[in-house]
Design a protein around this motif. Structure first.
Motif, mmCIF file in Angstrom:
data_model
loop_
_atom_site.group_PDB
_atom_site.id
_atom_site.type_symbol
_atom_site.label_atom_id
_atom_site.label_comp_id
_atom_site.label_asym_id
_atom_site.label_seq_id
_atom_site.Cartn_x
_atom_site.Cartn_y
_atom_site.Cartn_z
ATOM 1 N N LEU A 1 -53.956 36.439 3.192
ATOM 2 C CA LEU A 1 -53.996 35.766 1.893
ATOM 3 C C LEU A 1 -52.701 35.960 1.133
ATOM 4 C CD1 LEU A 1 -57.629 36.483 0.619
ATOM 5 C CD2 LEU A 1 -56.674 34.294 1.354
ATOM 6 N N THR A 2 -52.140 37.163 1.191
ATOM 7 C CA THR A 2 -50.866 37.427 0.513
ATOM 8 C C THR A 2 -49.752 36.575 1.089
ATOM 9 O OG1 THR A 2 -51.559 39.698 0.043
ATOM 10 C CG2 THR A 2 -49.206 39.219 -0.090
ATOM 11 N N GLU A 3 -49.723 36.453 2.412
ATOM 12 C CA GLU A 3 -48.694 35.650 3.059
ATOM 13 C C GLU A 3 -48.853 34.179 2.715
ATOM 14 O OE1 GLU A 3 -45.411 34.619 5.381
ATOM 15 O OE2 GLU A 3 -46.091 36.527 4.525
ATOM 16 N N ARG A 4 -50.083 33.684 2.713
ATOM 17 C CA ARG A 4 -50.309 32.285 2.354
ATOM 18 C C ARG A 4 -49.920 32.015 0.919
ATOM 19 N NH1 ARG A 4 -56.415 31.655 4.062
ATOM 20 N NH2 ARG A 4 -56.239 29.857 2.655
ATOM 21 N N ASN A 5 -50.197 32.963 0.028
ATOM 22 C CA ASN A 5 -49.824 32.792 -1.371
ATOM 23 C C ASN A 5 -48.312 32.815 -1.542
ATOM 24 O OD1 ASN A 5 -50.602 32.738 -4.300
ATOM 25 N ND2 ASN A 5 -49.466 34.666 -4.268
ATOM 26 N N ARG A 6 -47.628 33.651 -0.739
ATOM 27 C CA ARG A 6 -46.164 33.723 -0.829
ATOM 28 C C ARG A 6 -45.535 32.416 -0.374
ATOM 29 N NH1 ARG A 6 -41.971 34.208 2.249
ATOM 30 N NH2 ARG A 6 -43.260 34.246 4.124
ATOM 31 N N ARG A 7 -46.095 31.842 0.687
ATOM 32 C CA ARG A 7 -45.564 30.571 1.169
ATOM 33 C C ARG A 7 -45.812 29.447 0.179
ATOM 34 N NH1 ARG A 7 -47.620 30.672 7.501
ATOM 35 N NH2 ARG A 7 -46.365 32.475 8.168
ATOM 36 N N ALA A 8 -46.955 29.504 -0.481
ATOM 37 C CA ALA A 8 -47.281 28.439 -1.439
ATOM 38 C C ALA A 8 -46.405 28.491 -2.675
ATOM 39 C CB ALA A 8 -48.757 28.527 -1.840
ATOM 40 N N THR A 9 -45.953 29.700 -3.055
ATOM 41 C CA THR A 9 -45.162 29.860 -4.270
ATOM 42 C C THR A 9 -43.663 29.939 -3.997
ATOM 43 O OG1 THR A 9 -45.457 32.279 -4.146
ATOM 44 C CG2 THR A 9 -47.032 31.025 -5.469
ATOM 45 N N SER A 10 -43.238 29.913 -2.733
ATOM 46 C CA SER A 10 -41.815 30.004 -2.422
ATOM 47 C C SER A 10 -41.114 28.709 -2.799
ATOM 48 C CB SER A 10 -41.618 30.304 -0.937
ATOM 49 O OG SER A 10 -42.167 29.259 -0.154
ATOM 50 N N VAL A 11 -39.832 28.805 -3.105
ATOM 51 C CA VAL A 11 -39.016 27.663 -3.514
ATOM 52 C C VAL A 11 -38.125 27.260 -2.351
ATOM 53 C CG1 VAL A 11 -37.281 26.814 -5.134
ATOM 54 C CG2 VAL A 11 -39.039 28.434 -5.899
ATOM 55 N N ASN A 12 -38.168 26.007 -1.994
ATOM 56 C CA ASN A 12 -37.340 25.486 -0.908
ATOM 57 C C ASN A 12 -35.964 25.150 -1.459
ATOM 58 O OD1 ASN A 12 -36.338 24.413 1.428
ATOM 59 N ND2 ASN A 12 -37.583 22.541 1.348
ATOM 60 N N LEU A 13 -34.942 25.926 -1.071
ATOM 61 C CA LEU A 13 -33.577 25.694 -1.533
ATOM 62 C C LEU A 13 -32.885 24.590 -0.755
ATOM 63 C CD1 LEU A 13 -32.447 29.399 -2.020
ATOM 64 C CD2 LEU A 13 -33.345 27.812 -3.726
ATOM 65 N N GLY A 14 -33.427 24.222 0.358
ATOM 66 C CA GLY A 14 -32.839 23.149 1.144
ATOM 67 C C GLY A 14 -31.732 23.654 2.050
ATOM 68 N N MET A 15 -31.509 22.935 3.128
ATOM 69 C CA MET A 15 -30.449 23.250 4.073
ATOM 70 C C MET A 15 -29.630 21.990 4.315
ATOM 71 S SD MET A 15 -30.594 26.440 4.969
ATOM 72 C CE MET A 15 -29.684 26.471 6.518
ATOM 73 N N PRO A 16 -28.302 22.132 4.400
ATOM 74 C CA PRO A 16 -27.477 20.935 4.645
ATOM 75 C C PRO A 16 -27.742 20.374 6.027
ATOM 76 C CG PRO A 16 -26.168 22.931 4.817
ATOM 77 C CD PRO A 16 -27.492 23.350 4.272
ATOM 78 N N ALA A 17 -27.769 19.073 6.111
ATOM 79 C CA ALA A 17 -28.006 18.421 7.393
ATOM 80 C C ALA A 17 -26.789 18.550 8.284
ATOM 81 C CB ALA A 17 -28.359 16.943 7.179
ATOM 82 N N PHE A 18 -26.998 18.482 9.572
ATOM 83 C CA PHE A 18 -25.892 18.636 10.511
ATOM 84 C C PHE A 18 -24.856 17.537 10.350
ATOM 85 C CE2 PHE A 18 -23.996 17.974 14.736
ATOM 86 C CZ PHE A 18 -23.406 19.212 14.917
ATOM 87 N N ARG A 19 -25.324 16.321 10.040
ATOM 88 C CA ARG A 19 -24.378 15.220 9.895
ATOM 89 C C ARG A 19 -23.475 15.418 8.685
ATOM 90 N NH1 ARG A 19 -29.400 13.232 8.511
ATOM 91 N NH2 ARG A 19 -29.634 12.636 6.318
ATOM 92 N N ASP A 20 -23.986 16.149 7.674
ATOM 93 C CA ASP A 20 -23.151 16.404 6.500
ATOM 94 C C ASP A 20 -22.059 17.411 6.819
ATOM 95 O OD1 ASP A 20 -24.767 14.683 5.089
ATOM 96 O OD2 ASP A 20 -26.118 16.290 4.423
ATOM 97 N N ILE A 21 -22.354 18.307 7.757
ATOM 98 C CA ILE A 21 -21.358 19.322 8.094
ATOM 99 C C ILE A 21 -20.251 18.731 8.952
ATOM 100 C CG2 ILE A 21 -21.008 21.523 9.291
ATOM 101 C CD1 ILE A 21 -23.856 22.233 8.585
ATOM 102 N N VAL A 22 -20.601 17.996 10.012
ATOM 103 C CA VAL A 22 -19.600 17.460 10.932
ATOM 104 C C VAL A 22 -18.887 16.264 10.341
ATOM 105 C CG1 VAL A 22 -20.907 18.278 12.894
ATOM 106 C CG2 VAL A 22 -21.291 15.965 12.061
#
Length: 231
Positions: free
Chosen positions: A198-219
């Motif tokens: 339950l603690t892990e599920r609650n942590r995932r539900a409240t976590s903030v997605n900072l995003g990751m740059p796409a590979f095409r943006d890097i190359v």
């Protein structure tokens, strides 16, 4: 001198009586051949007549001694629509003899709770992932089962169960009930695992997605050296 003896009539004797009776009637089938009946045919006739006159198929099953309701439904020689209409008539007559409050319309919450027991296999602490038609290997000790998905609303209840298990383990060890203590420790480990889930599920539900740059943006970015910097 005539002596009455209570002997059962054999099946072959019943067949002979039926054949003799049909011969005297002179009845024939569509092809003009004499009618033939077997003792077993009267079971079909009885079930057909009973269901057509409103008897519930489940009651007919008990009367004729079938283990499977599908066998009873296979014996009847009526159309499914007629079976449904006969069953509805039986239910209607039965409801007239029962208190009206037993047939009130359920609320939306009650109906969803009812469906939950069939669609999601609702248990006291959440939902059970056990397949339909399978037995519970844990004898409904749900905290020990990996198939239990705990309802977050039941967290407080699980905490109470965990604390109670700790007290019971302490008592068992104090009284030297080693076997019971070991069994309780298994349940305690399951309770602690469910709380961790339950603690892990609650942590995932409240976590903030900072995003990751796409590979095409890097190359897609290249560095071009200026001519002034070339010696």
């Amino acid at each position: 001198m005539y002596v009455r003896r209570r002997w059962p009539i054999p099946v072959s004797g019943i067949r002979d009586l039926l054949d003799e009776g049909l011969t005297h009637t002179g009845l024939t089938d569509a092809a003009g051949l004499p009618l033939e009946f077997t003792p077993h045919d009267f079971r079909r006739l009885f079930i057909t007549d009973a269901i057509m006159n409103g008897m519930s198929p489940h009651i007919a099953q008990l009367v004729v001694g079938h283990r499977d309701i599908n066998t009873t439904m296979g014996y009847k020689t009526v159309y499914p629509e007629e079976v449904i209409n006969g069953h509805r008539a039986f239910i209607s007559r039965r409801r007239q003899t029962r208190p009206s409050e037993e047939y009130r319309t359920p609320t939306d919450e009650e109906w969803q709770e009812f469906l939950g027991h069939f669609e999601r296999r609702r248990v006291a602490l959440g939902d059970c992932g056990r397949a339909y038609g399978t037995d519970c290997v844990h004898e409904h000790s749900c905290l020990r089962c990996s198939l239990l998905r705990v309802d977050p609303a039941q967290r407080r209840r699980i905490v109470e169960i965990r604390d109670n298990l700790r007290d019971r383990i302490a008592e068992a060890e104090r009284e030297n009930w080693l076997g019971e203590a070991e069994g309780l420790k298994v349940s305690l480990a399951g309770a602690e695992q469910k709380l961790g889930d339950l603690t892990e599920r609650n942590r995932r539900a409240t976590s903030v997605n900072l995003g990751m740059p796409a590979f095409r943006d890097i190359v897609g970015h290249t560095i071009t050296a200026s001519r002034n910097t070339i010696g």
